[in-house]
Scaffold this motif. Structure first.
Motif, PDB file in Angstrom:
ATOM      1  N   SER A 249       0.898  -0.935   0.019  1.00  0.00           N
ATOM      2  CA  SER A 249      -0.028  -0.125   0.092  1.00  0.00           C
ATOM      3  C   SER A 249       0.906   1.188  -0.065  1.00  0.00           C
ATOM      4  O   SER A 249       2.144   1.301   0.029  1.00  0.00           O
ATOM      5  CB  SER A 249      -0.915   0.270   1.104  1.00  0.00           C
ATOM      6  N   ASP A 250       0.114   2.619  -0.092  1.00  0.00           N
ATOM      7  CA  ASP A 250       0.956   3.641  -0.214  1.00  0.00           C
ATOM      8  C   ASP A 250       1.681   3.807   1.346  1.00  0.00           C
ATOM      9  O   ASP A 250       2.594   4.653   1.378  1.00  0.00           O
ATOM     10  CB  ASP A 250       0.016   4.814  -0.102  1.00  0.00           C
ATOM     11  N   PHE A 251       1.114   3.073   2.268  1.00  0.00           N
ATOM     12  CA  PHE A 251       1.425   3.406   3.820  1.00  0.00           C
ATOM     13  C   PHE A 251       1.959   2.129   4.156  1.00  0.00           C
ATOM     14  O   PHE A 251       1.143   1.244   4.426  1.00  0.00           O
ATOM     15  CB  PHE A 251       0.125   3.788   4.524  1.00  0.00           C
ATOM     16  N   ASP A 252       3.233   1.826   3.889  1.00  0.00           N
ATOM     17  CA  ASP A 252       4.047   0.554   4.218  1.00  0.00           C
ATOM     18  C   ASP A 252       4.522   0.679   5.569  1.00  0.00           C
ATOM     19  O   ASP A 252       5.054   1.699   5.988  1.00  0.00           O
ATOM     20  CB  ASP A 252       5.203   0.429   3.209  1.00  0.00           C
ATOM     21  N   SER A 253       3.747  -0.222   6.432  1.00  0.00           N
ATOM     22  CA  SER A 253       4.529  -0.406   7.871  1.00  0.00           C
ATOM     23  C   SER A 253       5.756  -0.933   7.931  1.00  0.00           C
ATOM     24  O   SER A 253       6.140  -2.046   7.505  1.00  0.00           O
ATOM     25  CB  SER A 253       3.243  -0.980   8.610  1.00  0.00           C
TER      26      SER A 253
ATOM     27  N   GLU B  36       8.490  -3.733  12.778  1.00  0.00           N
ATOM     28  CA  GLU B  36       9.407  -4.118  13.647  1.00  0.00           C
ATOM     29  C   GLU B  36      10.357  -2.774  14.234  1.00  0.00           C
ATOM     30  O   GLU B  36      10.609  -2.763  15.318  1.00  0.00           O
ATOM     31  CB  GLU B  36      10.792  -4.805  13.058  1.00  0.00           C
ATOM     32  N   GLU B  37      10.011  -1.513  13.696  1.00  0.00           N
ATOM     33  CA  GLU B  37      10.817  -0.308  13.987  1.00  0.00           C
ATOM     34  C   GLU B  37       9.473   0.531  14.646  1.00  0.00           C
ATOM     35  O   GLU B  37       9.986   1.788  15.193  1.00  0.00           O
ATOM     36  CB  GLU B  37      11.494   0.334  12.979  1.00  0.00           C
ATOM     37  N   GLY B  38       8.414   0.347  14.217  1.00  0.00           N
ATOM     38  CA  GLY B  38       7.249   1.035  14.880  1.00  0.00           C
ATOM     39  C   GLY B  38       7.187   2.231  13.783  1.00  0.00           C
ATOM     40  O   GLY B  38       6.680   3.350  14.353  1.00  0.00           O
ATOM     41  N   ARG B  39       7.503   2.291  12.573  1.00  0.00           N
ATOM     42  CA  ARG B  39       7.431   3.246  11.778  1.00  0.00           C
ATOM     43  C   ARG B  39       6.823   3.009  10.480  1.00  0.00           C
ATOM     44  O   ARG B  39       6.270   2.246  10.383  1.00  0.00           O
ATOM     45  CB  ARG B  39       8.840   3.670  11.151  1.00  0.00           C
ATOM     46  N   VAL B  40       6.118   4.253   9.951  1.00  0.00           N
ATOM     47  CA  VAL B  40       5.273   4.264   8.491  1.00  0.00           C
ATOM     48  C   VAL B  40       6.124   4.637   7.672  1.00  0.00           C
ATOM     49  O   VAL B  40       6.572   6.056   7.884  1.00  0.00           O
ATOM     50  CB  VAL B  40       3.804   4.794   8.982  1.00  0.00           C
ATOM     51  N   THR B  41       6.270   4.187   6.355  1.00  0.00           N
ATOM     52  CA  THR B  41       7.063   4.772   5.232  1.00  0.00           C
ATOM     53  C   THR B  41       5.907   5.300   4.201  1.00  0.00           C
ATOM     54  O   THR B  41       5.240   4.474   4.010  1.00  0.00           O
ATOM     55  CB  THR B  41       7.792   4.001   4.612  1.00  0.00           C
ATOM     56  N   LEU B  42       6.189   6.598   3.863  1.00  0.00           N
ATOM     57  CA  LEU B  42       5.108   7.214   3.129  1.00  0.00           C
ATOM     58  C   LEU B  42       6.035   7.262   1.665  1.00  0.00           C
ATOM     59  O   LEU B  42       6.767   7.799   1.375  1.00  0.00           O
ATOM     60  CB  LEU B  42       4.742   8.850   3.472  1.00  0.00           C
ATOM     61  N   THR B  43       4.936   6.825   0.764  1.00  0.00           N
ATOM     62  CA  THR B  43       5.441   6.988  -0.685  1.00  0.00           C
ATOM     63  C   THR B  43       4.943   8.081  -1.281  1.00  0.00           C
ATOM     64  O   THR B  43       4.403   8.846  -0.708  1.00  0.00           O
ATOM     65  CB  THR B  43       4.666   5.910  -1.366  1.00  0.00           C
ATOM     66  N   PRO B  44       5.950   8.472  -2.350  1.00  0.00           N
ATOM     67  CA  PRO B  44       5.728  10.039  -2.930  1.00  0.00           C
ATOM     68  C   PRO B  44       4.241  10.201  -3.306  1.00  0.00           C
ATOM     69  O   PRO B  44       3.573  11.201  -3.107  1.00  0.00           O
ATOM     70  CB  PRO B  44       6.350   9.983  -4.347  1.00  0.00           C
TER      71      PRO B  44
ATOM     72  N   SER C 240      -1.077  13.091  -1.801  1.00  0.00           N
ATOM     73  CA  SER C 240      -2.518  12.906  -1.248  1.00  0.00           C
ATOM     74  C   SER C 240      -2.632  13.662   0.103  1.00  0.00           C
ATOM     75  O   SER C 240      -4.030  13.706   0.496  1.00  0.00           O
ATOM     76  CB  SER C 240      -3.237  11.531  -1.282  1.00  0.00           C
ATOM     77  N   LEU C 241      -1.784  14.199   0.882  1.00  0.00           N
ATOM     78  CA  LEU C 241      -2.040  14.612   2.302  1.00  0.00           C
ATOM     79  C   LEU C 241      -2.507  15.941   2.010  1.00  0.00           C
ATOM     80  O   LEU C 241      -2.156  16.643   1.251  1.00  0.00           O
ATOM     81  CB  LEU C 241      -0.802  14.534   2.747  1.00  0.00           C
ATOM     82  N   SER C 242      -3.458  16.304   2.922  1.00  0.00           N
ATOM     83  CA  SER C 242      -3.928  17.749   3.241  1.00  0.00           C
ATOM     84  C   SER C 242      -2.677  18.550   3.828  1.00  0.00           C
ATOM     85  O   SER C 242      -2.048  18.147   4.369  1.00  0.00           O
ATOM     86  CB  SER C 242      -5.223  17.969   3.911  1.00  0.00           C
ATOM     87  N   ASN C 243      -2.878  19.898   3.739  1.00  0.00           N
ATOM     88  CA  ASN C 243      -1.952  20.865   4.282  1.00  0.00           C
ATOM     89  C   ASN C 243      -1.953  20.505   5.792  1.00  0.00           C
ATOM     90  O   ASN C 243      -0.865  20.403   6.545  1.00  0.00           O
ATOM     91  CB  ASN C 243      -2.602  22.355   4.202  1.00  0.00           C
TER      92      ASN C 243
END
Length: 84
Positions: free
Chosen positions: A2-6, A9-17, A22-25
């Motif tokens: 998905s666009d939000f790859d979890s 193991e590190e508790g982080r979310v990786t956001l794709t371009p 698609s994020l609002s301000n």
């Protein structure tokens, strides 16, 4: 995938371009809100100082120089970023 790859193991979310576009301000401003604070040079009482802002732009403090502002930010377990 998905666009939000979890990164479970590190508790982080990786956001794709694509997901970043698609994020609002407001969503974009909230990224790193608990981990980042920004320094901004300002004139305060006629002298150069540095204002400290939360990631969403909320003013949270000031210091007479950048080093002291960065130290204050790090004392609160955040990373300083310079806005110019």
């Amino acid at each position: 995938m998905s666009d939000f790859d979890s990164g479970a193991e590190e508790g982080r979310v990786t956001l794709t371009p694509a997901s970043l576009r698609s994020l609002s301000n407001l969503d974009f401003a909230r990224l790193g809100a608990d981990a980042v604070a920004y320094l901004r040079p300002v004139v305060l009482n006629g002298a150069l100082a540095f204002s400290i802002h939360a990631a969403d732009g909320t003013p949270i403090g000031a210091a007479p120089d950048a080093a002291l502002a960065a130290a204050a930010i790090r004392q609160h377990d955040m990373e300083p970023m310079l806005v110019h």
